[in-house]
Design a protein around this motif. Structure first.
Motif, PDB file in Angstrom:
ATOM      1  N   ALA A  10       0.808  -1.218   0.000  1.00 29.42           N
ATOM      2  CA  ALA A  10       0.000   0.000   0.000  1.00 29.42           C
ATOM      3  C   ALA A  10       0.840   1.266   0.000  1.00 29.42           C
ATOM      4  O   ALA A  10       0.298   2.369  -0.047  1.00 29.42           O
ATOM      5  N   SER A  11       2.161   1.132   0.057  1.00 31.21           N
ATOM      6  CA  SER A  11       3.042   2.300   0.029  1.00 31.21           C
ATOM      7  C   SER A  11       4.247   1.980  -0.840  1.00 31.21           C
ATOM      8  O   SER A  11       4.575   0.803  -1.075  1.00 31.21           O
ATOM      9  N   GLU A  12       4.932   3.013  -1.313  1.00 27.92           N
ATOM     10  CA  GLU A  12       6.080   2.767  -2.193  1.00 27.92           C
ATOM     11  C   GLU A  12       7.209   2.080  -1.438  1.00 27.92           C
ATOM     12  O   GLU A  12       7.872   1.186  -1.977  1.00 27.92           O
ATOM     13  N   SER A  13       7.451   2.488  -0.183  1.00 25.58           N
ATOM     14  CA  SER A  13       8.537   1.867   0.583  1.00 25.58           C
ATOM     15  C   SER A  13       8.278   0.374   0.780  1.00 25.58           C
ATOM     16  O   SER A  13       9.198  -0.448   0.678  1.00 25.58           O
ATOM     17  N   THR A  14       7.020   0.020   1.051  1.00 28.23           N
ATOM     18  CA  THR A  14       6.671  -1.400   1.207  1.00 28.23           C
ATOM     19  C   THR A  14       6.837  -2.143  -0.112  1.00 28.23           C
ATOM     20  O   THR A  14       7.309  -3.285  -0.153  1.00 28.23           O
ATOM     21  N   PHE A  15       6.465  -1.494  -1.208  1.00 22.76           N
ATOM     22  CA  PHE A  15       6.608  -2.095  -2.534  1.00 22.76           C
ATOM     23  C   PHE A  15       8.078  -2.358  -2.853  1.00 22.76           C
ATOM     24  O   PHE A  15       8.436  -3.435  -3.357  1.00 22.76           O
ATOM     25  N   ARG A  16       8.956  -1.389  -2.536  1.00 28.13           N
ATOM     26  CA  ARG A  16      10.388  -1.582  -2.794  1.00 28.13           C
ATOM     27  C   ARG A  16      10.946  -2.707  -1.913  1.00 28.13           C
ATOM     28  O   ARG A  16      11.805  -3.487  -2.346  1.00 28.13           O
ATOM     29  N   THR A  17      10.475  -2.796  -0.686  1.00 24.76           N
ATOM     30  CA  THR A  17      10.898  -3.883   0.199  1.00 24.76           C
ATOM     31  C   THR A  17      10.502  -5.235  -0.390  1.00 24.76           C
ATOM     32  O   THR A  17      11.286  -6.198  -0.364  1.00 24.76           O
TER      33      THR A  17
END
Length: 440
Positions: free
Chosen positions: A63-70
């Protein structure tokens, strides 16, 4: 109560992924196990292929870009068998949401170039002129450069010899060395202003002296040594097209070594594709960015790609026919973007109608093909046209002129005058050498 790592990594997380993440529990990034588990749950719910998550599954999991990159980092390390090609679309969506041109918390819009009032009054006539849109864009860009010099006080907004000479001086001898241009470039800038005056109804008596200044700049350019000759000479010393083929292989290996969703991997694959197509058919960079999949460049069910298009510069049609098998293979890699080979025809139909270079409805910027070839093989794309002509001239100088003209897509005999004269000289030299052998 917080779940343990073992409780998070339950089916549908594959056993191999679960085992890899449990073995590296101390190195897992915060939230890595959670988002990975959510991805596999989303894949099951969306009925994705076991190794090919859909874009929707990536959106559902993060749901967030940082989570997506992780998530992408975890997949690259602990689930390398999972194809992340569809993550590229989601990645671009996150990039698009980032604030643009932010400085000290404020947006910095790009200011439009302001023309002098007298020039603005003539602009509608230029817009209505019976010339190609590409020519209008080129003229406007040139007028922008002239307007910048007028605003800087280096020239007046009048039409005539003095203004043209002042503009030429400002372009060639600017105090800011980074703003100086070559005589041929300065001539092109003046051409834009002359076109504005011609279509705007300015008296020819004022435009003729400006044309003389532009012609003088072109004569200066003709007497200057061409940087292109040194570049091509160095390119040929490195091995010419053989060297280019080696560099394409390097790009392909780099792309293979990187995650398929990575920007660096996609750029390496894009570079290999551009260089390979230019080796097969050295088109102009402006033409390549306009090619659409399924229209200008077409793939047959047997895997053959063919290329035919209308040239932007000449307006005439040209073609390469069926491309070399090696080029067809690289084109398949480019459109697949890491997906399994079995999906190539499905992927081709997904991309039908989109631009080849960007794989989207947005056309890539005009200079991109040249920048990619320069980064890979050390010469801009236009030099490959000259290099191809050199190969043909040395192989068969007597007939090369017409072959070169057809291969490079020249719109008129004048366009290939330089190549034609070089072929005549080479043919004469070849004949002289043959006669020497007969009489010796």
């Amino acid at each position: 109560m917080r779940k343990t790592l073992e409780e998070k990594l339950v089916p549908p997380v594959p056993p191999a992924v679960r085992r890899a993440m449990l073995d590296a529990r101390e190195a897992l990034p915060p939230g890595g196990a959670d988002v990975t588990a959510r991805l596999f749950a989303a894949m099951k719910e969306n009925r994705d292929a076991p190794t090919l998550p859909s874009s929707k599954s990536f959106r559902d999991a993060a749901a967030s870009e940082s989570t997506f990159r992780t998530l992408l980092r975890c997949l690259a390390r602990y689930a390398p068998h999972i194809c992340t090609s569809n993550a590229v679309t989601v990645s671009e969506e996150w990039y698009a949401r980032r604030p643009k041109h932010v400085t000290m918390g404020k947006s910095t819009p790009v200011q439009p170039t302001i023309w002098p009032a007298a020039w603005r009054a003539l602009a509608p006539a230029l817009d209505a002129a019976p010339i190609k849109q590409s020519s209008k864009r080129r003229y406007r860009a040139s007028i922008d450069r002239c307007a910048a010099m007028v605003r800087a006080g280096r020239a007046s907004s009048d039409f005539g010899f003095v203004a043209a000479a002042d503009l030429a001086d400002a372009f060639l001898f600017n105090a800011d060395a980074t703003a100086r241009v070559k005589p041929i470039t300065a001539a092109g800038y003046l051409d834009g202003l002359i076109a504005l005056g011609r279509f705007g109804g300015i008296d020819r008596v004022h435009l003729l002296p400006m044309q003389l200044v532009a012609e003088d700049l072109r004569e200066q350019a003709a007497m200057m040594p061409k940087n292109k000759e040194a570049r091509i000479g160095a390119f040929m010393e490195r091995g010419g097209f053989g060297y280019a083929a080696d560099r394409i292989a390097v790009c392909l290996r780099r792309a293979e070594s990187l995650p398929v969703h990575s920007a660096a991997g996609r750029r390496a694959l894009q570079t290999a594709m551009v260089c390979a197509v230019f080796m097969n058919k050295p088109a102009r960079k402006g033409d390549m960015v306009s090619w659409r999949i399924g229209h200008d460049i077409v793939r047959q069910p047997n895997g053959e790609w063919s290329l035919a298009w209308q040239q932007g510069k000449t307006g005439k049609n040209t073609e390469a026919g069926v491309l070399w098998p090696e080029v067809c293979y690289i084109l398949d890699l480019w459109i697949l973007g890491g997906r399994p080979d079995r999906l190539v025809y499905h992927r081709y139909h997904e991309l039908e109608g989109l631009f080849l270079l960007s794989q989207s409805e947005c056309q890539a910027y005009r200079n991109l093909p040249s920048e990619l070839t320069l980064s890979a093989i050390g010469v801009p794309s236009h030099d490959l046209r000259t290099a191809a002509a050199d190969y043909m001239r040395h192989y068969d100088p007597e007939h090369a002129a017409n072959v070169i003209s057809a291969h490079l897509g020249h719109g008129s005999q004048k366009s290939g005058e330089a190549y034609r004269s070089e072929c005549s000289a080479a043919a004469g030299q070849s004949e002289w050498q043959r006669s020497r052998m007969i009489w010796s």
